[in-house]
Design a protein around this motif. Structure first.
Motif, PDB file in Angstrom:
ATOM      1  N   PHE A   4      24.879  33.401   7.244  1.00 17.49           N
ATOM      2  CA  PHE A   4      24.618  32.557   8.405  1.00 17.49           C
ATOM      3  C   PHE A   4      25.740  32.730   9.418  1.00 17.49           C
ATOM      4  N   CYS A  46      26.371  27.274   6.296  1.00 17.46           N
ATOM      5  CA  CYS A  46      25.204  26.708   6.973  1.00 17.46           C
ATOM      6  C   CYS A  46      25.396  25.217   7.250  1.00 17.46           C
ATOM      7  N   GLU A  70      16.862  26.494   8.890  1.00 18.59           N
ATOM      8  CA  GLU A  70      17.668  27.677   8.548  1.00 18.59           C
ATOM      9  C   GLU A  70      16.846  28.791   7.907  1.00 18.59           C
ATOM     10  N   TRP A  91      15.862  29.475  13.477  1.00 17.55           N
ATOM     11  CA  TRP A  91      16.915  30.473  13.279  1.00 17.55           C
ATOM     12  C   TRP A  91      16.404  31.816  13.771  1.00 17.55           C
TER      13      TRP A  91
END
Length: 346
Positions: free
Chosen positions: A51, A61, A317, A330
């Motif tokens: 991430f 994250c 995410e 994302w």
């Protein structure tokens, strides 16, 4: 006697004047929930997914989410899940580990019991394999024991979820066939076993019942009228709102007002708090998803008497490059899209 009555009258008058000068403080709104269901995160990390923050720097994250205003983490739990990277995991142990991690980041926690070995949603509510063949009395005990076990496991780690869902998106019921809405009396008993187990371990956790199509007023009235008639116990009404999945035009501007009307109606009709526990928009229409989220947050905040608790994005995410899911927030570059800034805008 007359002197006593005169003194009492004077006292009450002065009390009334004092109250007028110092009115009771207005009920303070609780901290608004800005949440994310990130139950895929352990699988993504285990597979090596990296991430990146807005500047392109590798980052945890949780830190990225916190920097975008997220203060609540929602976690699903399956009974006996497989190791499938997309439809498995979310076991009791994994859920507890994620909840502990969320708490360490200063996040509030919501637990979402699916009462299945994999996904439970409006299209499927498959009974856990270990519960199949059980008579209804045993099935009631299964629900209680499993719920109590997970809640006790959380408590042992010092975790008190603020909210706990009994079932996930259950417009047709849960744990089929016994828990179908075709047999509301049985469904209510199953719901109440989950409720009782939660409260036995964590009396202050609020229990949520969750129905999809949050803009569908007749759907919610029918469902919660039945819940009331059959004595189902709960504290909060949870709604899903996905314009993308609605029949017809997915343009959120065509349904957002109905979402607001529904939340206002059910909060007053049943005397309950409400929360959008799942929301999402297309990852390749970033501005539209941002605008939709800002609108949803405004509508929830506008529910009278501070009964609109918050908004939770489902798997923001879960980048499509990993999940094949189109409604994350994302990008293919591993960074959050502008859509996540909606939680900072409101």
């Amino acid at each position: 006697m007359r002197t006593l009555l005169s003194s009492l009258f004077l006292f009450l008058t002065l009390q009334g004047l004092a109250s007028a000068c110092h009115p009771a403080p207005e009920k303070k709104a609780p901290t608004f929930v800005k949440g994310a269901d990130i139950s895929w995160l352990p699988q993504m990390e285990a597979g090596g997914y990296i991430f990146y923050d807005d500047q392109g720097k590798p980052q945890d994250c949780f830190q990225i989410l916190k920097d975008h205003g997220i203060n609540t983490i929602r976690l699903r739990t399956f009974v006996n899940p497989s190791n499938d990277p997309h439809s498995g995991h979310c076991s009791k142990d994994e859920t507890i580990a994620m909840a502990k991690r969320a708490q360490q980041w200063g996040m509030r926690v919501m637990i979402d019991f699916h009462y299945s070995d994999s996904w439970a949603d409006p299209g499927k509510q498959v009974k856990p394999k270990a519960w199949q063949g059980h008579g209804f009395p045993q099935l009631l005990q299964d629900v209680y024991d499993y719920t109590h076990d997970v809640m006790a496991g959380l408590k042992a780690q010092g975790i008190t979820p603020e909210w706990v869902q009994v079932g996930n998106e259950i417009p047709g019921g849960m744990i089929y066939p016994e828990g179908s809405t075709k047999t509301w009396d049985s469904l209510a008993q199953l719901i109440n076993k989950g409720y009782d187990a939660i409260k036995a371990v964590s009396p202050n956790s609020k229990v949520i019942l969750h129905v999809d199509q949050g803009n569908n007023i007749p759907r919610f009235r029918t469902w919660f009228d039945n819940a009331k008639a059959h004595g189902a116990k709960y504290d909060v009404i949870g709604l899903s709102y996905y314009p993308y999945w609605l029949d017809g035009n997915p343009d959120y501007t065509l349904s957002i007002d109905d979402l607001a009307k529904n939340m206002n109606d059910i909060s007053a009709r049943y005397g309950k708090e409400v929360m959008v526990v799942e929301v999402g928009g297309e990852d390749d229409k970033v501005q539209n998803t941002y605008d939709m989220l800002v609108a949803v947050i405004k509508k929830v905040k506008a529910v009278p008497d501070h009964k609109g608790l918050g908004v939770i994005y489902w798997e923001p995410e879960g980048a499509q490059s990993w999940s094949r899911y189109k409604l994350s927030a994302w990008g293919s570059d591993g960074r959050p899209t502008k859509a996540m800034d909606a939680f900072l805008a409101e």
